[in-house]
Design a protein around this motif. Structure first.
Motif, PDB file in Angstrom:
ATOM      1  N   GLY A 243       0.727  -1.475  -0.406  1.00  8.39           N
ATOM      2  CA  GLY A 243      -0.127  -0.020  -0.188  1.00  8.39           C
ATOM      3  C   GLY A 243       1.032   1.127   0.362  1.00  8.39           C
ATOM      4  N   VAL A 244       2.179   1.557   0.280  1.00  4.74           N
ATOM      5  CA  VAL A 244       3.342   2.686   0.065  1.00  4.74           C
ATOM      6  C   VAL A 244       3.408   2.530  -1.105  1.00  4.74           C
ATOM      7  N   THR A 245       3.302   3.474  -1.762  1.00  2.00           N
ATOM      8  CA  THR A 245       3.827   3.952  -3.738  1.00  2.00           C
ATOM      9  C   THR A 245       4.874   5.237  -3.314  1.00  2.00           C
ATOM     10  N   ALA A 246       5.399   5.128  -4.801  1.00  2.00           N
ATOM     11  CA  ALA A 246       6.220   5.887  -4.935  1.00  2.00           C
ATOM     12  C   ALA A 246       5.488   7.505  -4.560  1.00  2.00           C
TER      13      ALA A 246
ATOM     14  N   GLN B 279      10.814   1.751   6.825  1.00  2.00           N
ATOM     15  CA  GLN B 279       9.841   3.145   7.763  1.00  2.00           C
ATOM     16  C   GLN B 279       8.644   3.806   7.202  1.00  2.00           C
ATOM     17  N   ILE B 280       8.543   3.694   5.834  1.00  2.00           N
ATOM     18  CA  ILE B 280       7.359   4.411   5.429  1.00  2.00           C
ATOM     19  C   ILE B 280       5.976   3.894   5.316  1.00  2.00           C
ATOM     20  N   ALA B 281       4.789   4.766   5.541  1.00  2.00           N
ATOM     21  CA  ALA B 281       3.582   4.556   5.577  1.00  2.00           C
ATOM     22  C   ALA B 281       2.859   5.217   4.622  1.00  2.00           C
ATOM     23  N   PRO B 282       1.677   4.825   4.417  1.00  2.00           N
ATOM     24  CA  PRO B 282       0.785   5.778   3.421  1.00  2.00           C
ATOM     25  C   PRO B 282       0.333   7.324   4.268  1.00  2.00           C
ATOM     26  N   MET B 283       0.726   8.085   2.919  1.00  2.00           N
ATOM     27  CA  MET B 283       0.976   9.187   3.227  1.00  2.00           C
ATOM     28  C   MET B 283      -0.315   9.640   3.287  1.00  2.00           C
ATOM     29  N   VAL B 284      -0.265  11.218   3.875  1.00  2.00           N
ATOM     30  CA  VAL B 284      -1.678  11.839   4.255  1.00  2.00           C
ATOM     31  C   VAL B 284      -0.651  13.813   4.176  1.00  2.00           C
ATOM     32  N   SER B 285      -1.074  15.123   3.328  1.00  2.00           N
ATOM     33  CA  SER B 285      -0.773  16.070   3.991  1.00  2.00           C
ATOM     34  C   SER B 285      -1.996  16.621   4.826  1.00  2.00           C
TER      35      SER B 285
ATOM     36  N   ALA C  91     -10.318  26.374  -0.402  1.00  2.00           N
ATOM     37  CA  ALA C  91     -10.071  24.771  -0.212  1.00  2.00           C
ATOM     38  C   ALA C  91      -9.026  24.490   0.238  1.00  2.00           C
ATOM     39  N   ARG C  92      -9.214  23.005   0.979  1.00  2.00           N
ATOM     40  CA  ARG C  92      -8.494  22.390   2.056  1.00  2.00           C
ATOM     41  C   ARG C  92      -8.132  20.762   1.182  1.00  2.00           C
ATOM     42  N   THR C  93      -7.154  21.033   0.968  1.00  2.00           N
ATOM     43  CA  THR C  93      -5.644  19.634  -0.079  1.00  2.00           C
ATOM     44  C   THR C  93      -5.177  19.013   0.950  1.00  2.00           C
ATOM     45  N   HIS C  94      -5.487  17.981   0.589  1.00  2.00           N
ATOM     46  CA  HIS C  94      -4.638  16.495   1.242  1.00  2.00           C
ATOM     47  C   HIS C  94      -4.177  16.314  -0.019  1.00  2.00           C
ATOM     48  N   LEU C  95      -2.422  15.975   0.301  1.00  2.00           N
ATOM     49  CA  LEU C  95      -1.914  15.112  -0.954  1.00  2.00           C
ATOM     50  C   LEU C  95      -1.941  13.697  -0.501  1.00  2.00           C
ATOM     51  N   VAL C  96      -2.173  13.264  -1.553  1.00  2.00           N
ATOM     52  CA  VAL C  96      -1.775  11.727  -1.232  1.00  2.00           C
ATOM     53  C   VAL C  96      -2.475  10.332  -2.539  1.00  2.00           C
ATOM     54  N   SER C  97      -1.367   9.556  -2.089  1.00  2.00           N
ATOM     55  CA  SER C  97      -1.454   8.702  -4.033  1.00  2.00           C
ATOM     56  C   SER C  97      -2.904   8.234  -3.880  1.00  2.00           C
ATOM     57  N   PRO C  98      -2.537   7.399  -5.532  1.00  2.00           N
ATOM     58  CA  PRO C  98      -4.087   7.664  -6.146  1.00  2.00           C
ATOM     59  C   PRO C  98      -4.533   6.316  -5.253  1.00  2.00           C
ATOM     60  N   MET C  99      -3.957   5.427  -4.659  1.00  2.00           N
ATOM     61  CA  MET C  99      -4.333   4.128  -3.915  1.00  2.00           C
ATOM     62  C   MET C  99      -5.999   4.765  -2.788  1.00  2.00           C
ATOM     63  N   MET C 100      -4.948   5.806  -1.863  1.00  2.00           N
ATOM     64  CA  MET C 100      -4.962   6.539  -0.564  1.00  2.00           C
ATOM     65  C   MET C 100      -6.289   7.466  -0.757  1.00  2.00           C
ATOM     66  N   ALA C 101      -6.202   7.954  -2.257  1.00  2.00           N
ATOM     67  CA  ALA C 101      -7.570   8.819  -2.972  1.00  2.00           C
ATOM     68  C   ALA C 101      -8.601   8.423  -3.186  1.00  2.00           C
TER      69      ALA C 101
ATOM     70  N   ASP D 114      -5.887   3.439   5.749  1.00  2.00           N
ATOM     71  CA  ASP D 114      -4.225   2.733   5.767  1.00  2.00           C
ATOM     72  C   ASP D 114      -4.762   2.029   4.434  1.00  2.00           C
ATOM     73  N   VAL D 115      -4.430   2.457   2.990  1.00  2.00           N
ATOM     74  CA  VAL D 115      -4.886   1.330   2.156  1.00  2.00           C
ATOM     75  C   VAL D 115      -4.023  -0.142   2.469  1.00  2.00           C
ATOM     76  N   GLY D 116      -2.838  -0.051   3.188  1.00  2.00           N
ATOM     77  CA  GLY D 116      -1.819  -1.080   3.473  1.00  2.00           C
ATOM     78  C   GLY D 116      -2.928  -2.493   4.089  1.00  2.00           C
ATOM     79  N   LYS D 117      -3.380  -1.823   5.139  1.00  2.00           N
ATOM     80  CA  LYS D 117      -4.450  -3.066   6.218  1.00  2.00           C
ATOM     81  C   LYS D 117      -5.464  -3.384   5.127  1.00  2.00           C
TER      82      LYS D 117
END
Ligand code: SF4
Lengths: 470, 197
Positions: free
Chosen positions: A176-179, A282-288, A439-449, A460-463
């Motif tokens: 679930g963790v991407t580029a 160490q990297i998890a799916p991230m959200v700004s 507008a309130r933006t949260h940056l995420v990966s395509p899977m997280m979106a 958490d898309v990984g879970k």
């Protein structure tokens, strides 16, 4: 002493070098779009200058184009900017992928897709995310309109040689963790100006295993760390991506080109001005959660506390960001409710991105509070996705399926997030007002979106994926 | 573009880090095809409220801060988008110099090409200036030739700028004109690389 790939490419493009001056650098490829070019063409016209190398120049329109009813443009000022580009390309002999072209798309998506972007090149565009093209082992950076005019007239630029940085990413990425999460993680750790004055080479096992699409996502957001450019050494993945592309070398020429491209690696004893290493595990799916891309944390984490800020400037920035975003200090990321989802932009709108998102969405429904949009990066991506039936998956789930363009990444067209509402975006900037005033933006990966679209909040898309494979 | 010599003028503070070019000039104003007239839109979303009235809390709107020609800013000023509309708007509004501990690269370059002098000073120096500029009128003098910034209370410091850009600002050169003096070298380079391919 060994040289890095950065120095190798740079040195090869120096036309003139002298004490007390920046280097005069040759530019191999100049990409042009409608927003940052009109004043450059006017400048040429005023001085009666021509475009030196129209064949090394390529234009498209992406920022302003509507993603619905694209031939009925109501915004007269935007329309004028687009017809101005058409006229300029005609007058100066520059090839253009206009609104009706099957090649049209976001400039940083179509450059690689059409095979214009190649290893070893110097590439510029009046757009900061030109760093995307570095994924092919080229030095690619954004320039201002005066520089656009300069490149049009001379095919060169005066540039002071930047410092070099190596970022090695090793280990294994969790499910679930991407580029996108990798680059957001780097930004969250190092801040928004750690790269100032540098060109970055990304390397290590994780990068080696990545597809071209993933490498582009990472290089794309180098500018978010303030770097001049970011690149990856070309390898078999790069060559096979380029093989057969419209403007890539063909046959014998391709074989010859690959031989040359293979030389584009950093020598083992190359010295970088700065080196850092990242442990991928160490990297998890991230959200700004904030108003710059470094204001980001793991989806399982929370918004920081004011008392944990290192200095008063940081504390003020955090306070301001929280007010703008309508969040409380210490609030859980998973508790943020979202009303919009945008899958698109030059960071994450390529075919792989859409496949990953579709995988999550398949057979499910978009949450009733959410309006969700998929905007393919180019007409070619759109066509490919439709051939694979991805559009049907998205539409059946309740997503809108749009025409290609920048769209809600900067909301210059009508795709806007209303004031005060939250949007999970696969784009690259969460600045105040970027997706619309307030507008309130949260940056995420395509899977997280995609997952956020289904749930109305972040998970958490990984879970999620682990559960599904059990 | 006018030539840059000594600028003496009102210096006002904008004590925010990472001010991005989306704030300096929001995207709705990028559709114009001219270079002029962007000053009215400078910092638009911060400067005006939803009803179009001036936001009295914003730095530029405070009466004592009007008619400034020098902006004192914080870390990483001008980050984000490459839009040259940002320095066009700053210049059109009346700013001639910007002082900060650091600037984003493209913005820095864009300023130089539009007759705005971006000055990097040490963090402590910028902190001092930000504090002093809270009490208006606060006047600074920026001397490009001698690379100096001074106030009227005895503060003075030097900064450095690449001689190439310095000469460009002082003499108001057309950069393309300069480059075209290297025409022959460019042609030679083009010929040589074609044969390699
Ligand atoms: S998609 Fe967004 S970041 Fe990319 S070029 Fe378009 S506006 Fe810029």
């Amino acid at each position: 002493m060994g040289r890095s790939i950065i120095e190798k490419i740079w040195d090869k493009h120096i036309i003139h070098q002298e004490e007390g001056k920046p280097d005069l650098l040759y530019i191999d490829l100049h990409l042009v779009h409608e927003v940052t070019s009109p004043q450059a063409f006017s400048g040429l016209r005023m001085k009666n200058r021509k475009v030196r190398q129209p064949d090394k120049t390529f234009a498209t329109m992406d920022h302003n184009v509507p993603t619905v009813n694209r031939y009925k443009i109501e915004d007269k000022v935007a329309l004028n900017q687009m017809t101005t580009l058409e006229k300029n390309c005609m007058e100066f002999g520059i090839p253009l992928a206009g609104i009706d072209s099957p090649d049209q798309g976001i400039v940083h998506v179509i450059g690689p897709e059409l095979g214009f972007t190649q290893p070893g090149m110097t590439i510029v565009c009046g757009d900061s995310h030109t760093s995307t093209h570095g994924a092919f082992g080229s030095i690619a950076f954004g320039i201002g309109t005066s520089e656009v005019e300069h490149v049009l007239a001379t095919q060169t630029l005066w540039q002071a040689k930047p410092k070099t940085m190596k970022i090695e990413i090793s280990g294994t990425l969790r499910k679930g963790v991407t580029a996108k999460d990798v680059i957001l993680y780097i930004l969250s750790q190092k801040g928004v100006n750690f790269g100032q004055g540098y060109i970055i080479e990304y390397c290590g096992d994780v990068i080696k295993k990545m597809s071209m699409e993933e490498r582009m996502t990472i290089c794309n957001m180098s500018i978010e760390g303030g770097a001049k450019a970011g690149l990856v050494s070309p390898d078999e993945t790069t060559f096979s991506y380029l093989n057969g592309r419209k403007h890539a070398p063909k046959g014998e020429n391709f074989v010859h080109a690959v031989k040359k491209w293979r030389e584009l690696t950093s020598d083992e004893n190359a010295i970088f001005d700065k080196e850092m290493s990242i442990d991928a595990s160490q990297i998890a799916p991230m959200v700004s959660w904030g108003t710059n891309p470094a204001m980001t944390s793991s989806v399982n984490d929370h918004v920081p506390y004011l008392k944990d800020c290192k200095n008063p400037i940081e504390q003020r920035s955090l306070e301001r960001a929280l007010t703008y975003m309508g969040l409380e200090e210490g609030q859980k990321i998973k508790d943020i409710e979202i009303q919009h989802v945008f899958i698109g932009s030059c960071t994450n709108s390529r075919i792989e991105d859409l496949r990953q998102a579709a995988e999550i969405v398949k057979g499910k429904r978009v949450h009733s509070n959410v309006r969700a949009l998929v905007v393919p990066g180019s007409q070619q991506v759109k066509k490919q996705a439709e051939a694979e039936g991805l559009n049907i998956i998205f539409q059946n789930a309740g997503f809108e399926w749009r025409e290609s363009g920048c769209s809600m990444c900067l909301s210059m067209n009508n795709d806007i997030v209303p004031s005060g509402e939250h949007c999970a975006s696969t784009s690259n900037r969460n600045f105040e007002g970027r997706q619309g005033s307030g507008a309130r933006t949260h940056l995420v990966s395509p899977m997280m979106a995609a997952a956020a679209a289904l749930n109305g909040r972040f998970i958490d898309v990984g879970k999620l994926m682990e559960v599904e494979t059990v | 573009m006018g030539r840059f010599t000594i600028v003496e003028g009102k210096a006002i503070p904008m004590d925010r880090a990472n001010v991005d070019t989306d704030q300096i000039i929001p995207k709705q104003f990028l559709k114009r095809i001219e270079k002029t007239g962007f000053g009215q839109y400078l910092f638009y979303d911060w400067r005006y409220m939803n009803d179009g009235k001036e936001n009295p809390a914003f730095e530029l709107n405070q009466p004592e801060n009007k008619n400034a020609s020098i902006l004192i800013a914080n870390e990483n000023f001008g980050c984000g988008s490459s839009r040259e509309h940002a320095p066009w708007a700053l210049a059109d509004y009346g700013f001639k110099a910007i002082i900060a501990p650091s600037f984003a690269d493209i913005f820095h370059q864009n300023c130089l090409k539009n007759g705005i002098l971006p000055i990097r000073l040490k963090s402590e120096e910028v902190s001092y200036l930000l504090k002093e500029a809270k009490n208006q009128p606060y006047v600074l003098s920026v001397d490009l030739k001698n690379e100096m910034v001074k106030d009227e209370k005895g503060f003075s410091t030097t900064f450095s700028i690449h001689t190439y850009w310095k000469r460009m600002l002082i003499n108001g050169w057309d950069e393309i004109e300069i480059t075209l003096q290297f025409e022959e070298k460019i042609t030679d380079y083009e010929k040589a690389t074609i044969t390699i391919r």
